[in-house]
Design an enzyme around this catalytic site. Structure first.
Site, PDB file in Angstrom:
ATOM      1  N   ASP A  54      -5.073   5.101 -11.710  1.00 21.68           N
ATOM      2  CA  ASP A  54      -6.375   5.787 -11.788  1.00 21.68           C
ATOM      3  C   ASP A  54      -7.233   5.118 -12.863  1.00 21.68           C
ATOM      4  O   ASP A  54      -8.414   4.831 -12.676  1.00 21.68           O
ATOM      5  CB  ASP A  54      -6.204   7.266 -12.162  1.00 21.68           C
ATOM      6  CG  ASP A  54      -5.880   8.137 -10.950  1.00 21.68           C
ATOM      7  OD1 ASP A  54      -5.993   7.645  -9.810  1.00 21.68           O
ATOM      8  OD2 ASP A  54      -5.516   9.308 -11.161  1.00 21.68           O
ATOM      9  N   SER A 111       0.823  -1.209   0.000  1.00 17.60           N
ATOM     10  CA  SER A 111       0.000   0.000   0.000  1.00 17.60           C
ATOM     11  C   SER A 111       0.856   1.259   0.000  1.00 17.60           C
ATOM     12  O   SER A 111       0.526   2.249  -0.653  1.00 17.60           O
ATOM     13  CB  SER A 111      -0.923   0.005   1.232  1.00 17.60           C
ATOM     14  OG  SER A 111      -1.937  -0.963   1.086  1.00 17.60           O
ATOM     15  N   GLU A 168      -4.505  -3.325  -7.178  1.00 20.46           N
ATOM     16  CA  GLU A 168      -4.628  -1.953  -7.704  1.00 20.46           C
ATOM     17  C   GLU A 168      -5.107  -0.975  -6.620  1.00 20.46           C
ATOM     18  O   GLU A 168      -5.801  -0.010  -6.887  1.00 20.46           O
ATOM     19  CB  GLU A 168      -5.490  -1.932  -8.968  1.00 20.46           C
ATOM     20  CG  GLU A 168      -4.851  -2.792 -10.059  1.00 20.46           C
ATOM     21  CD  GLU A 168      -5.252  -2.462 -11.472  1.00 20.46           C
ATOM     22  OE1 GLU A 168      -5.720  -1.335 -11.703  1.00 20.46           O
ATOM     23  OE2 GLU A 168      -5.066  -3.332 -12.334  1.00 20.46           O
TER      24      GLU A 168
HETATM   25  N1  CAA Z   1      -2.162  11.130 -10.440  1.00 23.10           N
HETATM   26  C1  CAA Z   1      -1.079  11.920 -10.631  1.00 23.10           C
HETATM   27  N2  CAA Z   1      -0.208  12.197  -9.626  1.00 23.10           N
HETATM   28  C2  CAA Z   1      -0.456  11.662  -8.424  1.00 23.10           C
HETATM   29  C3  CAA Z   1      -1.571  10.847  -8.165  1.00 23.10           C
HETATM   30  C4  CAA Z   1      -2.452  10.589  -9.239  1.00 23.10           C
HETATM   31  N3  CAA Z   1      -3.519   9.824  -9.070  1.00 23.10           N
HETATM   32  N4  CAA Z   1      -1.538  10.465  -6.875  1.00 23.10           N
HETATM   33  C5  CAA Z   1      -0.462  11.026  -6.327  1.00 23.10           C
HETATM   34  N5  CAA Z   1       0.193  11.742  -7.266  1.00 23.10           N
HETATM   35  C6  CAA Z   1       1.403  12.559  -7.075  1.00 23.10           C
HETATM   36  C7  CAA Z   1       1.185  13.599  -5.999  1.00 23.10           C
HETATM   37  O1  CAA Z   1       0.613  14.775  -6.524  1.00 23.10           O
HETATM   38  C8  CAA Z   1       2.576  13.809  -5.465  1.00 23.10           C
HETATM   39  O2  CAA Z   1       3.274  14.690  -6.312  1.00 23.10           O
HETATM   40  P1  CAA Z   1       3.854  16.108  -5.720  1.00 23.10           P
HETATM   41  O3  CAA Z   1       4.767  15.718  -4.615  1.00 23.10           O
HETATM   42  O4  CAA Z   1       4.561  16.713  -6.899  1.00 23.10           O
HETATM   43  O5  CAA Z   1       2.661  16.855  -5.263  1.00 23.10           O
HETATM   44  C9  CAA Z   1       3.220  12.449  -5.615  1.00 23.10           C
HETATM   45  O6  CAA Z   1       2.469  11.749  -6.589  1.00 23.10           O
HETATM   46  C10 CAA Z   1       3.205  11.664  -4.323  1.00 23.10           C
HETATM   47  O7  CAA Z   1       1.867  11.572  -3.907  1.00 23.10           O
HETATM   48  P2  CAA Z   1       1.470  11.315  -2.385  1.00 23.10           P
HETATM   49  O8  CAA Z   1       2.218  12.265  -1.518  1.00 23.10           O
HETATM   50  O9  CAA Z   1      -0.010  11.292  -2.305  1.00 23.10           O
HETATM   51  O10 CAA Z   1       2.089   9.851  -2.157  1.00 23.10           O
HETATM   52  P3  CAA Z   1       1.991   8.857  -0.940  1.00 23.10           P
HETATM   53  O11 CAA Z   1       3.311   8.243  -0.745  1.00 23.10           O
HETATM   54  O12 CAA Z   1       1.340   9.513   0.216  1.00 23.10           O
HETATM   55  O13 CAA Z   1       1.057   7.655  -1.517  1.00 23.10           O
HETATM   56  C11 CAA Z   1      -0.950   6.460  -2.077  1.00 23.10           C
HETATM   57  C12 CAA Z   1      -0.183   7.800  -1.994  1.00 23.10           C
HETATM   58  C13 CAA Z   1      -2.285   6.867  -2.636  1.00 23.10           C
HETATM   59  C14 CAA Z   1      -1.116   5.789  -0.723  1.00 23.10           C
HETATM   60  C15 CAA Z   1      -0.203   5.507  -3.045  1.00 23.10           C
HETATM   61  O14 CAA Z   1       0.991   5.007  -2.488  1.00 23.10           O
HETATM   62  C16 CAA Z   1      -1.067   4.339  -3.487  1.00 23.10           C
HETATM   63  O15 CAA Z   1      -1.898   4.454  -4.384  1.00 23.10           O
HETATM   64  N6  CAA Z   1      -0.877   3.137  -2.844  1.00 23.10           N
HETATM   65  C17 CAA Z   1      -1.514   1.933  -3.308  1.00 23.10           C
HETATM   66  C18 CAA Z   1      -0.602   1.246  -4.262  1.00 23.10           C
HETATM   67  C19 CAA Z   1      -1.342   0.354  -5.197  1.00 23.10           C
HETATM   68  O16 CAA Z   1      -2.416   0.655  -5.700  1.00 23.10           O
HETATM   69  N7  CAA Z   1      -0.705  -0.761  -5.477  1.00 23.10           N
HETATM   70  C20 CAA Z   1      -1.244  -1.682  -6.423  1.00 23.10           C
HETATM   71  C21 CAA Z   1      -0.116  -2.345  -7.127  1.00 23.10           C
HETATM   72  S1  CAA Z   1      -0.439  -2.732  -8.777  1.00 23.10           S
HETATM   73  C22 CAA Z   1      -1.414  -4.083  -8.768  1.00 23.10           C
HETATM   74  O17 CAA Z   1      -2.044  -4.470  -7.848  1.00 23.10           O
HETATM   75  C23 CAA Z   1      -1.461  -4.637 -10.090  1.00 23.10           C
HETATM   76  C24 CAA Z   1      -1.289  -6.058 -10.309  1.00 23.10           C
HETATM   77  O18 CAA Z   1      -0.220  -6.641 -10.422  1.00 23.10           O
HETATM   78  C25 CAA Z   1      -2.511  -6.720 -10.659  1.00 23.10           C
END
Ligand code: CAA
Length: 383
Positions: free
Chosen positions: A241, A131, A364
């Site tokens: 996304d 995560s 995801e």
């Molecule tokens: N679109 C564009 N940019 C984004 C974004 C998005 N949706 N979300 C975050 N960012 C950018 C932020 O704006 C930030 O940039 P700045 O510093 O320039 O402002 C940068 O990314 C870091 O963002 P955060 O500070 O929000 O990052 P965070 O470390 O706090 O993490 C989180 C955010 C939402 C928890 C993220 O880590 C997350 O989504 N975790 C879940 C991971 C996940 O989905 N894993 C799935 C793996 S893939 C899978 O399952 C596939 C498979 O094999 C089937």
């Protein structure tokens, strides 16, 4: 609209028939053998399924988000292992290149992904970074015109068959968190890359996940997606996304399949002298399942339209992923209940689908991560 209305309608009908007539009869076999037959994969290639979302100029069908959602709902009519065969090529494996790749990277890889000649995979998760994806440790050290990668990626879908990986690694060891991360296109035959044995999973047999191990793996510096270091985390988030919306649509499709199975069974199965469908407690379960799947269906189309209009849909995609995947979990649970003992027996598809859909609330981004994303977006608006 990428395809004209008639062509798209033919595609949708073809996918629906392929699912019903070709894939559904093979579900039990695929679960048993943990393998999608090679001739089915060839047919998927011939139908253009590997290139659904890849732009037309690179040999794909270039579906719009709404069109992709419609196809994904149809694909949900069968076990998700089938979709997984090409799911990474039309989603998380290719979209980093589609969204942020250089012209050369697009021209080199996308046509091969669109035909299925190449399989792609998305490598973000690690043993210690699930995560909290921004804490990933895989490092990429620049040596001349190559990066040298070390680390392990975990639970990587389609890695056993992948030819290329969209792989996130830390190019700046001094910058913790998201900012030090870059996205690479890593070819399977890169020296130092190996794939572990397939994981034994709760469900979705036929879809393979495994570790990807990088030991002094040499990757050309030119393979950084978009040619820019340090922006790979954003690429991964943008890809997710879109992926989250796609998974939501598949969840709707499976819920609709489950409801159909429940209606057929409840109309047939007799207890207390009549079909169980005549009992209001069964009707209540059917009604709840229908209302919830209808709500999820409406949400995914709304989010898709917003994306097509150029809006940022981070919040909507997370809402859809949370609601639709939780919804299909509940629908599958009610389906087991309606089928009773037969719902617990693997001879019927319900038991298998119940296990299959469990993954949707995890990969995801878990439901809890979607909650966090939604809340962050809301609070950002209040700033
Ligand atoms: N679109 C564009 N940019 C984004 C974004 C998005 N949706 N979300 C975050 N960012 C950018 C932020 O704006 C930030 O940039 P700045 O510093 O320039 O402002 C940068 O990314 C870091 O963002 P955060 O500070 O929000 O990052 P965070 O470390 O706090 O993490 C989180 C955010 C939402 C928890 C993220 O880590 C997350 O989504 N975790 C879940 C991971 C996940 O989905 N894993 C799935 C793996 S893939 C899978 O399952 C596939 C498979 O094999 C089937």
């Amino acid at each position: 609209m990428a395809l004209d209305t008639e062509t798209f309608s033919i595609l949708l009908d073809t996918v629906e028939r392929f699912v019903a007539e070709r894939l559904v009869p093979l579900e039990a076999q695929v679960a048993e053998e943990d393998q999608v037959p090679a001739d089915v994969i060839t047919e998927m290639k011939e139908l253009g399924l590997f290139g659904l979302t890849i732009p037309e100029e690179y040999g794909g069908l270039g579906l719009t988000m709404t069109e992709e959602i419609e196809v994904a709902i149809k694909l949900g009519g069968t076990t998700p292992a089938f979709r997984s065969v090409f799911g990474t090529n039309i989603g998380i494996g290719s979209q980093g290149i589609v969204m942020d790749g250089t012209t050369e990277q697009k021209a080199h890889y996308l046509p091969k992904l669109a035909t299925g000649e190449m399989i792609s995979s998305f490598a973000l998760t690690e043993p210690e970074a699930g995560s909290d994806a921004g804490s990933l440790k895989t490092c990429a050290r620049l040596e001349g015109d190559h990066y040298v990668l070390n680390g392990t990626k975990r639970f990587i879908t389609n890695s056993p068959s992948a030819d290329i990986f969209t792989l996130m690694a830390r190019t700046d060891p001094d910058t913790p968190g998201a900012k030090g991360i870059s996205a690479f296109i890593v070819e399977r035959n890169s020296p130092g890359l190996s794939v572990g044995p397939p994981d034994k999973k709760m469900g979705q047999q036929g879809a393979k996940t495994a570790d990807v191990i990088l030991e002094d793996c040499r990757v050309p510096a030119a393979n950084i997606i978009g040619g820019i270091a340090g922006v790979g985390f954003k690429t991964a988030m943008k890809v997710l996304d879109r992926g989250r919306l796609h998974i939501s649509a598949v969840s709707v499709g499976i819920a609709e399949r489950l409801i159909k199975e429940c209606i057929a069974y409840a109309s047939e199965r007799k207890q207390f002298g009549k079909a169980i469908a005549e009992f209001q407690l069964i009707q209540a379960m059917l009604a709840d399942s229908k209302a919830e799947s209808y709500a999820a269906r409406t949400m995914v189309f709304d989010a898709a339209k917003k994306k097509e209009a150029g809006e940022n849909i981070t919040l909507e995609a997370a809402c859809c992923k949370m609601f639709a995947t939780e919804m299909v979990g509940k629908v599958a649970d009610r389906a087991v209940q309606i089928f009773g003992g037969a719902g617990y027996i693997s001879e019927y598809p319900i038991e298998r689908l119940y296990r299959d859909v469990r993954l949707f609330r995890i990969y995801e981004g878990t439901t809890q991560i979607q909650q966090l994303v939604i809340a962050r977006e809301l609070l950002k608006d209040a700033e």
